[in-house]
Design an enzyme around this catalytic site. Structure first.
Site, PDB file in Angstrom:
ATOM      1  NE  ARG A  62      -9.901   2.315   7.132  1.00 41.89           N
ATOM      2  CZ  ARG A  62     -10.093   2.991   6.001  1.00 41.89           C
ATOM      3  NH1 ARG A  62      -9.205   3.888   5.613  1.00 41.89           N
ATOM      4  NH2 ARG A  62     -11.160   2.787   5.259  1.00 41.89           N
ATOM      5  N   GLY A  70       0.013  -2.290  20.989  1.00 39.21           N
ATOM      6  CA  GLY A  70       1.042  -1.524  21.681  1.00 39.21           C
ATOM      7  C   GLY A  70       0.509  -1.040  23.017  1.00 39.21           C
ATOM      8  CE1 TYR A  91      -3.937   2.127   0.353  1.00 43.62           C
ATOM      9  CE2 TYR A  91      -2.828   3.101   2.248  1.00 43.62           C
ATOM     10  CZ  TYR A  91      -3.861   3.119   1.315  1.00 43.62           C
ATOM     11  OH  TYR A  91      -4.800   4.130   1.353  1.00 43.62           O
TER      12      TYR A  91
END
Length: 315
Positions: free
Chosen positions: A189, A208, A148
């Site tokens: 997303r 994370g 991408y």
């Protein structure tokens, strides 16, 4: 030219951004042809357009050439979420590169103005913050996001080469995180993920430690910017950043989503994916000065509209 005689082609017009752009163009009186292979887009996004006499839908993959006599081309065809573009990375690269070539050839043949929907992903995991259009990026060319990132970077190169070599009338925008109605439930997303998980009281997946930052632009604001760019003087080629400068951590977003959904979801921390950027925020000085554009919708209002949309989708 009378807008009703102005022929607009929107590739990827059944997708999230493309469908909003299609509706806006029809509202403004343009004649619109949508090309979409429906690999990630959906005809339900265009349901309210189908009876408009100025609307035409064609199922087509822009990897394959096509000849249509049009005045404007919005090249928005490409899977845009990591889940979708990593599913078939070779096809993603083909869509970005071969698709751009085919649309540029079409623009060259018919003297059409053409816009490339590029992306903030061209900056990779940026070492400059916020990102200006002059920043050349920090991109891994062999990583799982490269299909991408590099596909879009190559498309930009092609646009400017066609402009220099063939005087094609180009517009290049770099779109930062955008959200709103018509996002796919399985988009993958961060905004759609959190809203779906929260509405179903499932754990909110944070990759994370959640301190990485994003800026979120509501779709109506972005469409305003897209149209302002397309209608701007020929000398304004871009690339121009379009996005919201208000920066939030992922954990900030979690708090907002939980409050708007009244969710009992807990946070589930998982490892950060490869090459996931730690910060992403646009410098929109050029958009303000050249286009007179800046976003107006704050995160609270935008999330309320988006939560309402997904709640209906899950009924």
């Amino acid at each position: 030219m009378d807008q009703s005689n102005h022929r607009v082609l929107i590739t990827g017009g059944a997708g999230f951004l493309g469908s909003h752009l299609t509706k806006r163009m029809l509202e403004q009186g343009y004649s619109v042809i949508v090309l979409d292979d429906l690999s990630t887009g959906s005809l339900k996004n265009l349901a309210e357009c189908k009876d408009n006499e100025n609307f035409t839908f064609m199922e087509h993959d822009i990897i394959d050439p096509i000849d249509l006599d049009v005045d404007w081309i919005f090249n928005f065809a490409c899977p845009a979420s990591p889940v979708h573009y990593q599913k078939d990375p070779v096809r993603t690269t083909k869509t970005s590169v071969l698709g751009a070539l085919n649309m540029l050839e079409l623009a060259k043949k018919h003297g059409a103005r053409i816009m490339q929907a590029s992306t903030s992903e061209v900056y990779g995991d940026p070492l400059e913050h916020p990102q200006t259009e002059q920043y050349r990026g920090h991109v891994n060319p062999i990583g799982i996001r490269a299909c991408y990132d590099e596909g879009k970077r190559c498309a930009e190169s092609l646009f400017f080469d066609y402009h220099r070599m063939h005087n094609v009338d180009i517009k290049v925008i770099r779109i930062f995180n955008t959200y709103g109605p018509n996002m796919d439930v399985n988009d993958g997303r961060v905004v759609s993920n959190f809203i779906i998980q929260a509405l179903q009281n499932e754990p909110l997946t944070v990759y994370g430690d959640g301190t990485q930052t994003r800026s979120f632009c509501y779709v109506d604001d972005l469409i305003n910017g897209i149209i302002a760019m397309m209608q701007s003087d020929k000398e304004i080629t871009g690339p121009i950043n379009l996005g919201n400068c208000d920066e939030f951590t992922v954990l900030d977003l979690v708090k907002h989503v939980k409050s708007f959904t009244d969710s009992s979801s807990v946070i589930s921390f998982k490892p950060l994916p490869e090459d996931d950027p730690t910060q992403r925020c646009p410098d929109i000085t050029q958009a303000k000065s050249l286009l007179g554009w800046e976003p107006k919708v704050d995160l609270k209002h935008g999330l309320e509209q988006t939560v309402e949309y997904f709640a209906k989708e899950l009924e």
